[in-house]
Design a protein around this motif. Structure first.
Motif, PDB file in Angstrom:
ATOM      1  N   ILE A  95     -10.508  -1.075  -5.156  1.00 59.05           N
ATOM      2  CA  ILE A  95     -10.564   0.358  -4.883  1.00 59.05           C
ATOM      3  C   ILE A  95     -11.698   0.897  -5.748  1.00 59.05           C
ATOM      4  N   ILE A  96     -12.789   1.249  -5.121  1.00 60.53           N
ATOM      5  CA  ILE A  96     -14.002   1.611  -5.851  1.00 60.53           C
ATOM      6  C   ILE A  96     -13.911   3.020  -6.417  1.00 60.53           C
ATOM      7  N   GLU A  97     -13.298   3.925  -5.678  1.00 57.79           N
ATOM      8  CA  GLU A  97     -13.280   5.333  -6.095  1.00 57.79           C
ATOM      9  C   GLU A  97     -12.119   6.058  -5.426  1.00 57.79           C
ATOM     10  N   ILE A  98     -11.481   6.947  -6.194  1.00 60.78           N
ATOM     11  CA  ILE A  98     -10.549   7.926  -5.641  1.00 60.78           C
ATOM     12  C   ILE A  98     -11.018   9.283  -6.133  1.00 60.78           C
ATOM     13  N   ASN A  99     -11.375  10.165  -5.217  1.00 58.84           N
ATOM     14  CA  ASN A  99     -11.966  11.458  -5.573  1.00 58.84           C
ATOM     15  C   ASN A  99     -11.044  12.580  -5.112  1.00 58.84           C
ATOM     16  N   PRO A 100     -10.281  13.183  -6.042  1.00 59.81           N
ATOM     17  CA  PRO A 100      -9.337  14.242  -5.649  1.00 59.81           C
ATOM     18  C   PRO A 100     -10.011  15.514  -5.146  1.00 59.81           C
ATOM     19  N   VAL A 101     -11.237  15.792  -5.586  1.00 60.12           N
ATOM     20  CA  VAL A 101     -11.925  17.006  -5.143  1.00 60.12           C
ATOM     21  C   VAL A 101     -12.387  16.855  -3.695  1.00 60.12           C
ATOM     22  N   ASP A 102     -13.069  15.759  -3.414  1.00 61.18           N
ATOM     23  CA  ASP A 102     -13.540  15.510  -2.047  1.00 61.18           C
ATOM     24  C   ASP A 102     -12.443  14.941  -1.152  1.00 61.18           C
ATOM     25  N   ARG A 103     -11.323  14.558  -1.773  1.00 65.85           N
ATOM     26  CA  ARG A 103     -10.194  13.967  -1.062  1.00 65.85           C
ATOM     27  C   ARG A 103     -10.627  12.745  -0.238  1.00 65.85           C
ATOM     28  N   ILE A 104     -11.248  11.819  -0.937  1.00 65.66           N
ATOM     29  CA  ILE A 104     -11.664  10.569  -0.313  1.00 65.66           C
ATOM     30  C   ILE A 104     -11.323   9.398  -1.233  1.00 65.66           C
ATOM     31  N   ALA A 105     -11.198   8.239  -0.625  1.00 61.59           N
ATOM     32  CA  ALA A 105     -11.136   6.980  -1.363  1.00 61.59           C
ATOM     33  C   ALA A 105     -12.214   6.074  -0.801  1.00 61.59           C
ATOM     34  N   VAL A 106     -12.854   5.319  -1.680  1.00 60.64           N
ATOM     35  CA  VAL A 106     -13.847   4.331  -1.261  1.00 60.64           C
ATOM     36  C   VAL A 106     -13.292   2.963  -1.629  1.00 60.64           C
ATOM     37  N   VAL A 107     -13.153   2.110  -0.626  1.00 60.14           N
ATOM     38  CA  VAL A 107     -12.456   0.840  -0.847  1.00 60.14           C
ATOM     39  C   VAL A 107     -13.188  -0.310  -0.182  1.00 60.14           C
ATOM     40  N   ARG A 206     -17.140  -2.037   3.228  1.00 64.11           N
ATOM     41  CA  ARG A 206     -16.768  -0.874   2.416  1.00 64.11           C
ATOM     42  C   ARG A 206     -16.373   0.239   3.371  1.00 64.11           C
ATOM     43  N   ALA A 207     -15.392   1.038   2.957  1.00 63.08           N
ATOM     44  CA  ALA A 207     -14.941   2.137   3.802  1.00 63.08           C
ATOM     45  C   ALA A 207     -14.731   3.391   2.965  1.00 63.08           C
ATOM     46  N   VAL A 208     -15.160   4.515   3.507  1.00 66.25           N
ATOM     47  CA  VAL A 208     -14.876   5.828   2.930  1.00 66.25           C
ATOM     48  C   VAL A 208     -13.733   6.422   3.748  1.00 66.25           C
ATOM     49  N   LEU A 209     -12.605   6.671   3.093  1.00 65.60           N
ATOM     50  CA  LEU A 209     -11.395   7.096   3.782  1.00 65.60           C
ATOM     51  C   LEU A 209     -10.999   8.508   3.371  1.00 65.60           C
ATOM     52  N   ALA A 210     -10.606   9.306   4.336  1.00 67.54           N
ATOM     53  CA  ALA A 210     -10.123  10.653   4.054  1.00 67.54           C
ATOM     54  C   ALA A 210      -8.694  10.597   3.534  1.00 67.54           C
TER      55      ALA A 210
END
Length: 454
Positions: A95-107, A206-210
């Motif tokens: 799990i590369i990133e969890i961004n609460p502001v943009d509400r995305i996860a990069v995995v 890699r995926a950017v997920l809402a």
């Protein structure tokens, strides 16, 4: 230079598996009636660069590549072909990133669905797609098959949460699609094209997920009906009145009895259908009361609303046990996923019961009733050639019934090997020609997951 030597030039030794006893264990997913070949090699890359090296090598040597996730699929989409290179993505599990502001996860693609769900929950966020195999299935596999789950009726399917992708193409080039933003309409939507493509167009790395804000806890109810028609009438009324259940599931008589036999749930033998509804709204008790009244009006013999989360879990336990219970009926099961308009749901269930009687088989149906996605499960003895033949024939009849009712041959499991013939029927000659043309653009040599889809 042979395939293995080429691979070793860009991969560590532990990433290359050649022992036939080991590579054979990667030959297939969980589908019945799907042929699988013998792979020449299995590779387990950990980086994008390693995937690029693998694909460049495969292109140069014209070696077919079968991408795999956790192999929990039910259509044979991850099955190996003879002499292929199996590209397993299970080691790319960050799990590369969890961004609460943009509400995305990069995995990365090997991240397990449940692992991601729990990780984002720690930030007060929610990743809604929840296949039944969420404790085992990977995000890459979910993307490849456009997976759904129990909460789709309110929150939608995987395709609605994939904002962007990094994809290694057949020739090793890296393509970035989509965005990190909430909006974006720049160019053709290539991201959606890859979702559901079953590894036939490229390798998702890699995926950017809402993400959504985490909803309140659910409260559920169970309603018992004397007929599937009455239960389906209740489903139609619930949706027509504008209710938004987080879950709306249905079990037929065969499923109920299988669960009773396995877990002694104590459901009455007279129950022909069990409808389960759950709400995660600010006032779930009020919503349950309104839905309970609709169920009673439709003919429910008993409506049991939960008052606590623990009671809700108990009510939903029967649905969670359904497939396991049906697997105990016979030595093998074949799970379909025909999706029909909600208004035709009763016809789908009654038609499936008639097909079971026609072939002398046990076929249990559980359904994501809120979106019309049925899961007829054919139970049969795999060691009995005649029973296996009847099982396959019943499976085909069920898919034909779904198309006849204005539905689709697959709501969330994909096409793979199992439904190739039926995909051609559903798409028609023009649609099939255009889809093959798209495949040729991305994979002109035809090395990506050959023999799948069409």
């Amino acid at each position: 230079m042979d395939l293995i030597a080429r691979l070793r030039a860009g991969l560590p030794g532990e990433a290359i598996l050649t022992d036939p006893d080991i590579t054979g264990s990667y030959a297939n997913d969980m589908a019945s009636f799907c042929e699988a070949g013998t792979p020449a090699v299995v590779v387990l890359p950990r980086t994008v660069e390693q995937v690029q090296h693998i694909m460049r090598t495969a292109t140069e040597l014209r070696v077919p590549v079968v991408p795999q996730g956790a192999r929990t699929g039910l259509s044979g989409a991850a099955n190996a072909s003879d002499g292929c290179l199996v590209l397993s993505l299970v080691k790319m599990d960050r799990i590369i990133e969890i961004n609460p502001v943009d509400r995305i996860a990069v995995v990365e693609p090997g991240v397990i669905n449940a692992v991601l769900s729990r990780a984002v929950n720690e930030h007060g966020l929610y990743y809604p797609p929840d296949p039944s195999s969420w404790e085992q299935c990977s995000i890459g596999g979910n993307i490849g098959t456009a997976s759904g789950g129990l909460c789709c009726v309110k929150y939608g399917v995987t395709a609605e949460y994939v904002l962007g992708l990094d994809v290694v193409l057949a020739d090793g080039r890296l393509l970035t699609t989509g965005r990190r933003t909430a909006k974006g309409v720049a160019g053709y939507d290539l991201t959606r094209l890859f979702v559901g493509s079953e590894g036939s167009l490229g390798i998702v790395v890699r995926a950017v997920l809402a993400l959504k804000p985490e909803p309140p806890g659910q409260l559920a109810l169970a309603a018992e009906f004397p007929s599937t028609a009455a239960a389906c009438e209740a489903v139609c009324e619930i949706m027509a009145r504008g209710h938004a259940p987080a879950l709306l599931e249905l079990m037929d008589r065969t499923s109920i009895r299988a669960v009773n036999a396995m877990a002694q749930m104590g459901l009455p033998d007279s129950t022909e259908a069990l409808l389960l509804a759950a709400f995660d709204t600010p006032e779930p008790a009020a919503d349950l009361a309104a839905v309970g009244a609709l169920c009673t009006a439709a003919g429910a013999t008993e409506v049991v609303p939960a008052e606590t989360a623990a009671e809700s879990d108990l009510l939903l336990q029967a649905r969670r046990l359904t497939l396991t219970a049906l697997e105990k009926v016979k030595s093998a099961t074949m799970i379909d996923d025909v999706c029909v308009p909600r208004s035709r749901l009763a016809e789908m269930l009654d038609g499936t019961a008639a097909i079971a009687e026609k072939y002398g088989l046990t076929i249990g149906v559980c359904a994501h009733a809120g979106d019309g996605n049925t899961h007829p499960t054919v139970c049969f003895d795999a060691a009995d050639p005649d029973e296996s033949r009847r099982a396959r024939a019943s499976f085909d009849d069920i898919m034909a019934l779904g198309l006849q009712l204005g539905g689709t041959i697959t709501g969330e499991h994909g096409v793979g090997v199992l439904k190739k013939e039926w995909l051609a029927r559903e798409l028609g000659p023009v649609g099939l020609e255009l889809q093959r043309g798209i495949k040729d653009v991305f994979d002109p040599l035809g090395i990506l997951n050959p023999g799948k889809l069409f």
